[in-house]
Design an enzyme around this catalytic site. Structure first.
Site, PDB file in Angstrom:
ATOM      1  N   LYS A  74       0.816  -1.219   0.000  1.00 18.33           N
ATOM      2  CA  LYS A  74       0.000   0.000   0.000  1.00 18.33           C
ATOM      3  C   LYS A  74       0.850   1.271   0.000  1.00 18.33           C
ATOM      4  CE  LYS A  74      -2.521   0.908   3.709  1.00 18.33           C
ATOM      5  NZ  LYS A  74      -1.947  -0.318   4.274  1.00 18.33           N
ATOM      6  N   THR A  76       4.028   1.511  -0.914  1.00 20.85           N
ATOM      7  CA  THR A  76       4.752   1.516  -2.183  1.00 20.85           C
ATOM      8  C   THR A  76       3.867   2.061  -3.300  1.00 20.85           C
ATOM      9  OG1 THR A  76       6.057  -0.382  -1.470  1.00 20.85           O
ATOM     10  CG2 THR A  76       5.975   0.048  -3.841  1.00 20.85           C
ATOM     11  N   ARG A  97       2.117   8.325   6.973  1.00 20.96           N
ATOM     12  CA  ARG A  97       2.379   8.279   8.414  1.00 20.96           C
ATOM     13  C   ARG A  97       3.860   8.009   8.679  1.00 20.96           C
ATOM     14  NH1 ARG A  97      -0.878   3.442  10.152  1.00 20.96           N
ATOM     15  NH2 ARG A  97      -0.302   2.852   8.034  1.00 20.96           N
ATOM     16  N   LYS A 108       7.140  -6.544  10.749  1.00 16.51           N
ATOM     17  CA  LYS A 108       6.622  -5.898   9.547  1.00 16.51           C
ATOM     18  C   LYS A 108       7.703  -5.172   8.756  1.00 16.51           C
ATOM     19  CE  LYS A 108       2.596  -3.126   8.188  1.00 16.51           C
ATOM     20  NZ  LYS A 108       3.124  -1.871   7.645  1.00 16.51           N
ATOM     21  N   ALA A 276      -3.600   1.460  12.554  1.00 12.81           N
ATOM     22  CA  ALA A 276      -5.011   1.419  12.133  1.00 12.81           C
ATOM     23  C   ALA A 276      -5.777   0.273  12.766  1.00 12.81           C
ATOM     24  CB  ALA A 276      -5.103   1.322  10.616  1.00 12.81           C
ATOM     25  N   PHE A 304      -3.497  -0.505   7.140  1.00  9.93           N
ATOM     26  CA  PHE A 304      -4.098  -1.825   6.970  1.00  9.93           C
ATOM     27  C   PHE A 304      -5.190  -1.783   5.896  1.00  9.93           C
ATOM     28  CE2 PHE A 304      -2.295  -2.514  11.347  1.00  9.93           C
ATOM     29  CZ  PHE A 304      -1.317  -3.385  10.912  1.00  9.93           C
ATOM     30  N   PHE A 385       3.451  -8.713  -9.700  1.00  3.69           N
ATOM     31  CA  PHE A 385       4.558  -9.631  -9.437  1.00  3.69           C
ATOM     32  C   PHE A 385       4.863 -10.389 -10.725  1.00  3.69           C
ATOM     33  CE2 PHE A 385       3.533  -8.663  -5.152  1.00  3.69           C
ATOM     34  CZ  PHE A 385       4.632  -9.019  -4.368  1.00  3.69           C
ATOM     35  N   TRP A 413       6.961  -0.760  -7.973  1.00  3.75           N
ATOM     36  CA  TRP A 413       8.099  -1.335  -7.251  1.00  3.75           C
ATOM     37  C   TRP A 413       9.295  -1.477  -8.177  1.00  3.75           C
ATOM     38  CZ3 TRP A 413      11.496  -5.364  -7.371  1.00  3.75           C
ATOM     39  CH2 TRP A 413      12.213  -5.634  -6.188  1.00  3.75           C
TER      40      TRP A 413
END
Length: 559
Positions: A74, A76, A97, A108, A276, A304, A385, A413
């Site tokens: 998210k 990224t 954030r 994480k 979140a 999230f 991907f 990415w």
């Protein structure tokens, strides 16, 4: 074969622009800039007052499907979309954030994006940055010290030590501190009592900082914080302890938004960091508003999945501020959807249309919520991907089109802004569509009805059950006049339900609310469900074990 580079290697090889140059790009003069080194700065909130009459740009909210170990991307995508908007000639800013040290050293990892869609300086952002989280912790713990000192010095307010709701905080995952006994050692060492720590980003002080309009509003909100109850059941506030002035003094710099940049030089505001799943999960109101004044398109994210961060962004942050999103991006990956369909993580690279179809209801429920509960136009961004097959991507497009929503392939990415141009074009189109934004519930509903609205409309639960102290707490909060404010659900991020093992889009479940606590300064009630905790623990193999620094000060293993 091209050499694989880690996120931190890509970030360290980036040629960063001086932060004054980034500020100049969005028309921010030297009179507003407070530099923290060469590549970071705080922007004075006076800028918002000086530009109050100027129009706002478009607001784009980035959210996601329910998280899985396969990852969604998210942040990224948010960074890559802001870069992509610049690539197609739009003036954009990304507003994110600040990372918490808990996830950075836990499981994480960092929160600065990934690959060629990152914000820099990546190491600084993921570690101490400009000290905001430390200041928030200091302000919270000052209040805790004043509270215990008041009790030690005679307890003139008649505080019941068994009804203290304020906890001390530390910005680290530390399960050892969840439940402690403090004040041991004799009469001069304080009053013995049960206590505990929360992680800093779950504190009400963090929420207050992120929702405050300015330093005066910050001080007023801090003063309203309910930190305990007296023996006869009356709330005790920070104002009762005369604490808000000193707390605000500790936060005088922390309230100012931080300006950095993406790898491609797109301006980025990074400010505030509430989780979140246990807090409201959005960056600061001041940073979002500042970005809207300085750009044509502001890209922001909520933590999230859409059932948590986006719901709170819309029902709490937008309700309090008057902000209205123009478009919503829902991030998903084929891999994560197959995980929701029952595929083990080790087998996610194999084409599996049956599992993908089984997992797609998770995405479709988030899409339906954004479109039909909140009335907002949205696009699904598939974070690409190499193992995604054409048949899998076509199936996602087919199912989304049945709901009238387009799918854009995001390759940010690997390609940075260039890989976000398709998504950027669709977002620009959506921003011009009719917008029928509305909230999930009305504020004047009783607390129980608001809980039911969120659990049934957003989670699709059959029932809401009050357990443990929750029935008594609803009665008390209603009698005290705290029943006309929003609800901030504290719930597992891994499921629409309060059971993290229920993947996809479960049905036939009951959400159990075990605890309700008013955050009067922030302006909402926190409802804790299931087994969610406000102090996480470290995993068996913490990320901290892989992080190192050499004799030249070069950090490795951060992400």
């Amino acid at each position: 074969m091209a050499e694989f580079k880690t996120d931190i290697q890509i970030a360290q090889e980036c040629e960063k622009r001086p932060i004054t140059e980034i500020a100049e790009k969005i028309g921010v003069g030297d009179e507003y800039i407070e530099q923290y080194g060469k590549y970071k700065a705080k922007i004075d909130n006076k800028l918002l007052k000086d530009r109050a009459g100027e129009p706002d740009g478009k607001l784009i909210l980035v959210t996601a499907i329910t998280p899985t170990p396969a990852g969604e991307g998210k942040t990224t995508t948010s960074v890559g979309l802001a870069d992509g908007l610049r690539k197609i000639g739009k003036k954009s800013i990304v507003a994110l954030r600040e990372p918490s040290l808990g996830p950075v050293f836990g499981v994480k990892g960092g929160a600065a994006g990934g690959g060629y869609a990152q914000v820099v300086p990546m190491e600084d952002i993921n570690l101490h940055f400009t000290g905001d989280l430390h200041a928030i912790g200091a302000a919270n713990n000052l209040l805790a010290a004043l509270l215990d000192n008041h009790i030690q010095q005679g307890n003139a307010l008649g505080i019941d030590i068994k009804r203290i709701t304020l906890k001390r905080v530390v910005d680290m995952n530390d399960r050892q501190l969840r439940h402690i006994v403090a004040g041991l050692g004799g009469r001069l060492q304080g009053v013995p009592r049960e206590d505990g720590f929360d992680i800093t980003v779950a504190s009400e002080v963090m929420a207050v900082l992120c929702l405050a309009e300015d330093i005066i509003d910050l001080k007023n909100r801090l003063g309203k914080m309910v930190i305990a109850y007296t023996f006869d059941g009356k709330p005790v506030t920070a104002h009762d302890l005369k604490a808000e002035g000193a707390m605000a003094a500790l936060l005088k710099d922390a309230i100012k938004p931080n300006l950095v940049q993406t790898l491609e030089g797109t301006p980025a505001f990074i400010h505030g960091g509430p989780f979140a799943n246990i807090a409201h999960g959005c960056n600061s109101l001041t940073a979002t508003k500042m970005a809207l004044k300085l750009s044509d398109y502001t890209v922001t994210e909520a933590g999230f999945a859409a059932d948590l961060g986006a719901e709170k962004f819309l029902d709490i942050k937008c309700r309090m501020s008057g902000l209205r999103p123009d478009a919503v991006v829902i991030v998903a990956t084929v891999r994560a959807l197959k995980y929701h369909g029952g595929v083990e993580k080790a087998n996610l690279t194999e084409e599996n249309l049956e599992a993908l179809e089984a997992g797609l209801p998770n995405l479709l429920q988030h899409v339906d919520n954004i479109k039909n509960v909140f009335g907002l136009p949205c696009v699904v961004a598939i974070n690409a991907f190499p193992t995604d097959t054409k048949a899998e991507l076509d199936l996602v497009r087919e199912k989304c089109s049945e709901l009238g929503v387009n799918v854009a392939l995001s390759e940010v990415w690997a390609k940075g802004g260039e890989g976000g141009m398709e998504l950027a074009e669709e977002v620009v189109r959506l921003c011009e569509e009719p917008n029928d934004f509305h909230f999930c519930y009305d504020l004047d509903l009783p607390i129980m009805d608001k809980l039911r609205a969120i659990c049934k409309k957003i989670y699709h639960a059959d029932h809401v059950l009050l357990v443990e102290n929750a029935p008594k707490q609803i009665k008390t909060l209603t009698e005290l006049g705290y029943d006309n404010i929003p609800i901030c659900m504290a719930k597992t991020q891994y499921s629409f339900s309060d059971d993290p093992t229920l993947l996809g889009a479960p049905r036939g479940f009951t959400v159990k609310v075990r605890d309700l606590k008013v955050s009067a300064g922030a302006g909402f009630i926190v409802a804790l469900t299931g087994s969610v905790m406000t102090m996480p623990g470290l995993p068996k193999v913490p990320s901290a074990e892989k992080i190192d620094i050499d004799e030249n000060g070069v950090i490795t293993g951060l992400f």
